[in-house]
Design a protein around this motif. Sequence first.
Motif, PDB file in Angstrom:
ATOM      1  N   PHE A 203       5.408  -4.566  -0.302  1.00 38.66           N
ATOM      2  CA  PHE A 203       4.589  -5.385   0.576  1.00 38.66           C
ATOM      3  C   PHE A 203       3.850  -6.487  -0.168  1.00 38.66           C
ATOM      4  O   PHE A 203       3.554  -7.530   0.414  1.00 38.66           O
ATOM      5  N   SER A 204       3.549  -6.283  -1.458  1.00 37.89           N
ATOM      6  CA  SER A 204       2.825  -7.290  -2.224  1.00 37.89           C
ATOM      7  C   SER A 204       3.732  -8.352  -2.821  1.00 37.89           C
ATOM      8  O   SER A 204       3.238  -9.278  -3.461  1.00 37.89           O
ATOM      9  N   GLY A 205       5.052  -8.230  -2.629  1.00 39.38           N
ATOM     10  CA  GLY A 205       5.940  -9.270  -3.111  1.00 39.38           C
ATOM     11  C   GLY A 205       7.035  -8.748  -4.018  1.00 39.38           C
ATOM     12  O   GLY A 205       7.249  -7.533  -4.127  1.00 39.38           O
ATOM     13  N   PRO A 206       7.751  -9.650  -4.684  1.00 42.19           N
ATOM     14  CA  PRO A 206       8.846  -9.254  -5.573  1.00 42.19           C
ATOM     15  C   PRO A 206       8.339  -8.571  -6.828  1.00 42.19           C
ATOM     16  O   PRO A 206       7.136  -8.423  -7.045  1.00 42.19           O
ATOM     17  N   ALA A 207       9.278  -8.135  -7.673  1.00 41.93           N
ATOM     18  CA  ALA A 207       8.918  -7.323  -8.835  1.00 41.93           C
ATOM     19  C   ALA A 207       8.362  -8.128  -9.999  1.00 41.93           C
ATOM     20  O   ALA A 207       7.741  -7.564 -10.899  1.00 41.93           O
ATOM     21  N   GLY A 208       8.571  -9.445 -10.028  1.00 42.88           N
ATOM     22  CA  GLY A 208       8.068 -10.267 -11.111  1.00 42.88           C
ATOM     23  C   GLY A 208       8.838 -10.062 -12.405  1.00 42.88           C
ATOM     24  O   GLY A 208       9.787  -9.273 -12.479  1.00 42.88           O
ATOM     25  N   LEU A 209       8.421 -10.776 -13.444  1.00 41.97           N
ATOM     26  CA  LEU A 209       9.047 -10.671 -14.763  1.00 41.97           C
ATOM     27  C   LEU A 209       7.972 -10.571 -15.828  1.00 41.97           C
ATOM     28  O   LEU A 209       6.940 -11.241 -15.758  1.00 41.97           O
ATOM     29  N   GLU A 210       8.235  -9.743 -16.851  1.00 34.79           N
ATOM     30  CA  GLU A 210       7.330  -9.621 -17.993  1.00 34.79           C
ATOM     31  C   GLU A 210       8.148  -9.574 -19.282  1.00 34.79           C
ATOM     32  O   GLU A 210       9.135  -8.844 -19.370  1.00 34.79           O
ATOM     33  N   LEU A 211       7.725 -10.341 -20.253  1.00 32.09           N
ATOM     34  CA  LEU A 211       8.311 -10.321 -21.586  1.00 32.09           C
ATOM     35  C   LEU A 211       7.384  -9.510 -22.485  1.00 32.09           C
ATOM     36  O   LEU A 211       6.212  -9.864 -22.680  1.00 32.09           O
ATOM     37  N   SER A 212       7.907  -8.390 -23.015  1.00 33.89           N
ATOM     38  CA  SER A 212       7.090  -7.465 -23.797  1.00 33.89           C
ATOM     39  C   SER A 212       7.546  -7.442 -25.254  1.00 33.89           C
ATOM     40  O   SER A 212       8.728  -7.602 -25.549  1.00 33.89           O
ATOM     41  N   TYR A 213       6.596  -7.186 -26.146  1.00 32.17           N
ATOM     42  CA  TYR A 213       6.908  -7.062 -27.572  1.00 32.17           C
ATOM     43  C   TYR A 213       6.239  -5.801 -28.112  1.00 32.17           C
ATOM     44  O   TYR A 213       5.034  -5.590 -27.947  1.00 32.17           O
ATOM     45  N   GLN A 214       7.035  -4.940 -28.777  1.00 32.78           N
ATOM     46  CA  GLN A 214       6.541  -3.698 -29.340  1.00 32.78           C
ATOM     47  C   GLN A 214       6.017  -3.969 -30.743  1.00 32.78           C
ATOM     48  O   GLN A 214       6.774  -4.221 -31.683  1.00 32.78           O
ATOM     49  N   LEU A 215       4.696  -3.930 -30.894  1.00 36.06           N
ATOM     50  CA  LEU A 215       4.081  -4.200 -32.192  1.00 36.06           C
ATOM     51  C   LEU A 215       4.255  -3.033 -33.150  1.00 36.06           C
ATOM     52  O   LEU A 215       4.432  -3.219 -34.361  1.00 36.06           O
ATOM     53  N   SER A 216       4.153  -1.808 -32.634  1.00 35.54           N
ATOM     54  CA  SER A 216       4.295  -0.598 -33.432  1.00 35.54           C
ATOM     55  C   SER A 216       4.672   0.528 -32.478  1.00 35.54           C
ATOM     56  O   SER A 216       4.924   0.294 -31.296  1.00 35.54           O
ATOM     57  N   SER A 217       4.710   1.748 -32.982  1.00 33.83           N
ATOM     58  CA  SER A 217       5.062   2.867 -32.112  1.00 33.83           C
ATOM     59  C   SER A 217       4.012   3.111 -31.042  1.00 33.83           C
ATOM     60  O   SER A 217       4.294   3.735 -30.013  1.00 33.83           O
ATOM     61  N   ASP A 218       2.776   2.612 -31.243  1.00 36.70           N
ATOM     62  CA  ASP A 218       1.684   2.875 -30.303  1.00 36.70           C
ATOM     63  C   ASP A 218       1.237   1.650 -29.515  1.00 36.70           C
ATOM     64  O   ASP A 218       0.637   1.799 -28.451  1.00 36.70           O
ATOM     65  N   LEU A 223       3.607 -10.729 -21.625  1.00 38.03           N
ATOM     66  CA  LEU A 223       3.257 -11.883 -20.801  1.00 38.03           C
ATOM     67  C   LEU A 223       4.122 -11.826 -19.554  1.00 38.03           C
ATOM     68  O   LEU A 223       5.333 -11.599 -19.645  1.00 38.03           O
ATOM     69  N   GLY A 224       3.507 -12.048 -18.382  1.00 36.61           N
ATOM     70  CA  GLY A 224       4.279 -11.923 -17.154  1.00 36.61           C
ATOM     71  C   GLY A 224       3.766 -12.818 -16.050  1.00 36.61           C
ATOM     72  O   GLY A 224       2.685 -13.418 -16.144  1.00 36.61           O
ATOM     73  N   THR A 225       4.555 -12.904 -14.968  1.00 36.05           N
ATOM     74  CA  THR A 225       4.179 -13.695 -13.801  1.00 36.05           C
ATOM     75  C   THR A 225       4.916 -13.177 -12.576  1.00 36.05           C
ATOM     76  O   THR A 225       5.987 -12.561 -12.697  1.00 36.05           O
ATOM     77  N   SER A 226       4.343 -13.424 -11.400  1.00 33.49           N
ATOM     78  CA  SER A 226       4.994 -13.037 -10.150  1.00 33.49           C
ATOM     79  C   SER A 226       4.277 -13.703  -8.986  1.00 33.49           C
ATOM     80  O   SER A 226       3.093 -14.057  -9.084  1.00 33.49           O
ATOM     81  N   LYS A 227       4.980 -13.853  -7.874  1.00 33.43           N
ATOM     82  CA  LYS A 227       4.357 -14.294  -6.631  1.00 33.43           C
ATOM     83  C   LYS A 227       3.832 -13.078  -5.896  1.00 33.43           C
ATOM     84  O   LYS A 227       4.507 -12.064  -5.788  1.00 33.43           O
ATOM     85  N   ARG A 228       2.598 -13.174  -5.368  1.00 31.66           N
ATOM     86  CA  ARG A 228       1.961 -12.050  -4.691  1.00 31.66           C
ATOM     87  C   ARG A 228       1.617 -12.418  -3.252  1.00 31.66           C
ATOM     88  O   ARG A 228       1.177 -13.530  -2.965  1.00 31.66           O
ATOM     89  N   THR A 229       1.814 -11.473  -2.350  1.00 30.54           N
ATOM     90  CA  THR A 229       1.465 -11.625  -0.931  1.00 30.54           C
ATOM     91  C   THR A 229       0.708 -10.393  -0.477  1.00 30.54           C
ATOM     92  O   THR A 229       1.132  -9.270  -0.749  1.00 30.54           O
ATOM     93  N   ASN A 230      -0.428 -10.606   0.195  1.00 28.28           N
ATOM     94  CA  ASN A 230      -1.199  -9.492   0.727  1.00 28.28           C
ATOM     95  C   ASN A 230      -1.641  -9.796   2.146  1.00 28.28           C
ATOM     96  O   ASN A 230      -2.174 -10.880   2.421  1.00 28.28           O
ATOM     97  N   ARG A 231      -1.414  -8.836   3.035  1.00 30.81           N
ATOM     98  CA  ARG A 231      -1.705  -9.005   4.454  1.00 30.81           C
ATOM     99  C   ARG A 231      -2.520  -7.803   4.928  1.00 30.81           C
ATOM    100  O   ARG A 231      -2.171  -6.660   4.642  1.00 30.81           O
ATOM    101  N   PHE A 232      -3.610  -8.074   5.676  1.00 29.79           N
ATOM    102  CA  PHE A 232      -4.508  -7.031   6.135  1.00 29.79           C
ATOM    103  C   PHE A 232      -4.869  -7.233   7.598  1.00 29.79           C
ATOM    104  O   PHE A 232      -4.934  -8.367   8.082  1.00 29.79           O
ATOM    105  N   LEU A 233      -5.133  -6.133   8.273  1.00 26.09           N
ATOM    106  CA  LEU A 233      -5.678  -6.196   9.619  1.00 26.09           C
ATOM    107  C   LEU A 233      -7.187  -6.366   9.518  1.00 26.09           C
ATOM    108  O   LEU A 233      -7.858  -5.563   8.876  1.00 26.09           O
TER     109      LEU A 233
END
Length: 299
Positions: A203-218, A223-233
């Motif tokens: 309901f809030s929109g598509p899944a978006g995209l994120e580019l992730s980088y693993q710095l270490s095991s922990d 960085l990411g972006t997406s279009k968001r939609t929210n509808r309320f009564l």
Amino acid sequence: MKKSLALNSLVLLTLLPISQGFANAKPPSSSYRPSPFSLSASRITTSTADVGDAGNELQRDQWMFDFKASMSLNRQWSIGAGGGYDNLDYDWRSPSLRDNTQTWDKIERYRASLTLSYRPNKHWMFMLAPKLQYAYADTASASNAESYGAVLSGMYRFDSGNMLGFGVAYLNDIDEVRTVPFLAVNWQITENLRLGNPFSAGFSGPAGLELSYQLSSDWNVGLGTSKRTNRFLIADEKQTAEIEEWVSFARVGWDISRSVSVNAYAGYFFNGELELNPQNTKENIDNQGAAALDVTFKF
């Protein structure tokens, strides 16, 4: 400002429902099994944004809670279920609303979903996920705020292990039917760099995209972006408020253990627009910053 314009204070209920980021990156062991249950809590806050041209301002704070469960039936079939609750408090600042007692104190949203996955062979995976949602202000009745729909997706797994696919969400939202296509991707670009979906389509929109980088095991960043939609009564008789906007974010994730992870976000909303129905009036929302913290437990 019109009474209905006060409705904009509810709307932008999303910054960043929990990023999928990297799953646990610790070295696997023969005795380790994926956790079938997860519970997460998120706190989100936004800066103040101007709404329209009448001097109205809006600032929001939000709590989000999610529970998920999954289970494999056999080599080909698996099922899952999820539920969630969101609570939005807001600070609406407007000279025309100082003596107006008909604005809301909060927005509540309840979510539930089922997921059925099918893997006919080592390359293909198909998923069907029915969804149910109630989203309403304290000036409206929950019984009139029902939305339902389903998400269908297919992904192809290459010999490298990377996955790419396409999906579509059919959403019978409050007094509006929408069809939302989205790209499904899980692509390990290098040993440490990955492209994936930070959100679940719905309901809030598509899944978006994120580019992730693993710095270490922990530790990992994204960085990411997406279009968001929210509808309320906002009032009975199908009076609704809807916001459409884009969100971009930077994320820092810490896997404390296989069971506990923490993600911190710095976000930015832009190109926001509020629509009030059935009046069909629209107001622009200025760009605004946001911050969020999510804690997830797996067990």
